[in-house]
Enzyme design. Structure first.
Site, PDB file in Angstrom:
ATOM      1  N   ASP A 163      -6.430  -4.378   0.920  1.00 51.40           N
ATOM      2  CA  ASP A 163      -6.535  -3.057   1.531  1.00 51.40           C
ATOM      3  C   ASP A 163      -6.960  -2.876   3.091  1.00 51.40           C
ATOM      4  OD1 ASP A 163      -5.358  -2.791  -0.974  1.00 51.40           O
ATOM      5  OD2 ASP A 163      -6.780  -1.177  -1.517  1.00 51.40           O
ATOM      6  N   GLN A 186     -11.004  -4.825   2.101  1.00 46.73           N
ATOM      7  CA  GLN A 186     -11.167  -5.394   0.810  1.00 46.73           C
ATOM      8  C   GLN A 186     -11.117  -6.822   0.965  1.00 46.73           C
ATOM      9  OE1 GLN A 186     -11.087  -3.475  -2.584  1.00 46.73           O
ATOM     10  NE2 GLN A 186     -12.295  -2.787  -1.022  1.00 46.73           N
TER      11      GLN A 186
HETATM   12  C1  FRU Z   1      -4.783  -1.228  -3.996  1.00 43.77           C
HETATM   13  C2  FRU Z   1      -6.144  -1.336  -4.667  1.00 43.77           C
HETATM   14  C3  FRU Z   1      -7.089  -0.301  -4.604  1.00 43.77           C
HETATM   15  C4  FRU Z   1      -8.202  -0.894  -5.109  1.00 43.77           C
HETATM   16  C5  FRU Z   1      -8.343  -1.962  -4.492  1.00 43.77           C
HETATM   17  C6  FRU Z   1      -9.285  -3.040  -4.974  1.00 43.77           C
HETATM   18  O1  FRU Z   1      -4.482  -2.626  -3.440  1.00 43.77           O
HETATM   19  O2  FRU Z   1      -5.834  -1.790  -6.196  1.00 43.77           O
HETATM   20  O3  FRU Z   1      -6.803   0.878  -5.511  1.00 43.77           O
HETATM   21  O4  FRU Z   1      -9.491   0.145  -4.562  1.00 43.77           O
HETATM   22  O5  FRU Z   1      -7.227  -2.434  -4.168  1.00 43.77           O
HETATM   23  O6  FRU Z   1      -9.007  -4.364  -4.259  1.00 43.77           O
END
Ligand code: FRU
Length: 430
Positions: free
Chosen positions: A15, A31
């Site tokens: 994300d 992420q």
């Molecule tokens: C969405 C998600 C979010 C979480 C993140 C973890 O893709 O699952 O809800 O914060 O990715 O990497």
């Protein structure tokens, strides 16, 4: 080759996080698991851009360092206050680490807290002294879930206060939680909203105004279409922090590869959305994940549009006679008659039964778990196509963002076939 799409610098990305225009630069966090091209204990990678077209990777912004985030810094957002950059994110602690890979946990057994970290300059992040838990794990199931409560998006409202929306779940239904704060430090629970029959958990909510309309983006898990990002009209009332959601949700993107969109306001005041492209494999075996181009979100005549950001259009504005999809990033513009189609490097875009479709079956490396062919809903007013072609992503904007189809692709060839009544124009970088 000019890169307009932000790609993982190493390992894995998912994300977009903390997207913000701050002190003259766009900051985009994401992420990130830097050690291998697969999901694991999350960090926040960090990139900056002057104009949303060229990105520079910076040092890692967030990494696990506290009991509350020792197993991951999950998604979140950024907000500016008094010249400082505040990050809000979800800290995760695993209850059952996977003994075969302690970067993951078993059965979704982890505890979630919401944390903040305030940076003086948007480039230095004190992971040891700067983290604060602003919302401890939620123990009251009537409010939210101890495990699945995450992805804080913070914004400032017309009453001068800050609001936070969190994705959560209760009674097997997705739910949004609203908190508020006067100072970004102390937060109080204010309200929640949910809807029937729309997945069990809502990830990555984002609420904003697009002109006169309120828009909500979120990524529900476990709907009949799996986990897909959607958009809908919604009205948030500051007084009681309640939200009225529209009855109709539609996909952010009809290629079904984009997920976890996040928005910010650009230097000119436009609402800009960026999202993660879920890729079935790492193109070079080492780095996986990238983002779509930034899209301007506008509400017009009861419809939510996602249009290519003008800076990207501007970057790809040198008209060329014929592109080479195997080697070149380019944009094409045309309009399709019924039963017409064009083929760019093996990727087919066409019009059939009053819809635009895109078919990547020949350029997806045999992956059958992703959709080969996608189409828009029926169209009533034009069949204009503007496609952005890069070596691992094709984005097809229909009728200037009425609908968009985005696909991950592999191995585009040199071939271009397009004999269309309206003709076709190609544009590349200067
Ligand atoms: C969405 C998600 C979010 C979480 C993140 C973890 O893709 O699952 O809800 O914060 O990715 O990497």
């Amino acid at each position: 080759m000019s890169e307009i799409h932000l790609r993982s610098p190493r390992g894995w990305i998912n994300d977009p996080n903390g997207f913000i225009y701050y002190q003259g630069k766009y900051h985009l966090f994401y992420q990130h698991f830097p050690y291998a091209p697969r999901w694991g204990r999350m960090h926040w990678g960090h990139a900056v851009s002057e104009d949303l077209t060229d990105w520079k990777h910076l040092e890692m912004a967030l990494f696990p360092s506290k009991p509350a985030d020792c197993d991951g810094c999950f998604s979140g957002s950024a907000v500016e206050k008094d010249g400082r950059l505040w990050l809000f994110y979800t800290g995760v602690r695993y209850e059952s680490p996977d003994p075969e890979n302690t970067n993951c946990c078993l059965n979704g057994e982890f505890v979630s807290s919401q944390l903040s970290l305030c940076s003086e300059d948007g480039e230095t992040f004190d992971n040891f002294g700067g983290k604060r838990t602003v919302i401890p794990p939620i123990e009251d199931p009537a409010i939210g879930d101890l495990r699945n409560t995450r992805d804080p998006k913070v914004w400032k409202e017309s009453d001068g206060r800050y609001y936070m929306v969190l994705g959560s779940t209760a009674g097997e239904k997705g739910r949004l939680l609203f908190y508020r704060s006067d100072d970004l430090e102390r937060w109080e629970y204010a309200n929640s909203v949910s809807a029937e029959n729309y997945g069990w958990m809502w990830e990555c909510p984002d609420y904003f105004r697009a002109g006169d309309a309120g828009v909500l983006l979120f990524s529900p898990m476990g709907t009949e279409y799996g986990n897909q990002a959607v958009c809908t009209f919604a009205e948030f009332s500051v007084g009681d922090a309640s939200m009225r959601m529209g009855k109709r949700f539609r996909f952010l993107d009809y290629g079904m590869d984009l997920y976890a969109p996040q928005s910010t306001v650009d230097a000119e005041g436009r609402r800009v959305v960026i999202a993660w492209l879920r890729m079935p494999e790492a193109p070079d075996g080492r780095r996986i994940g990238m983002f779509c181009i930034p899209r301007v979100c506008e509400a017009e005549n009861g419809h939510i549009y996602f249009r290519p950001h003008p800076n990207i259009r501007g970057k790809l504005s040198r008209e060329i006679a014929a592109p080479n999809p195997a080697e070149q990033v380019f944009r094409l513009c045309t309009s399709l008659e019924e039963n017409e189609e064009l083929c760019v490097g093996g990727y087919v875009i066409g019009r059939k039964n009053g819809r635009i479709f895109a078919d990547r079956s020949a350029v997806v490396n045999g992956h059958t778990e992703v959709l080969g062919r996608s189409e828009t809903p029926p169209l009533h007013d034009g069949f204009a196509v503007e496609a952005y072609v890069d070596r691992n992503i094709v984005e097809v904007f229909v009728n200037d963002g009425e609908y968009v189809i985005t696909h991950a692709v592999y191995g585009l060839t040199e071939e271009v076939r397009a004999e269309l009544r309206a003709g076709i124009h190609y544009f590349a970088a200067q």
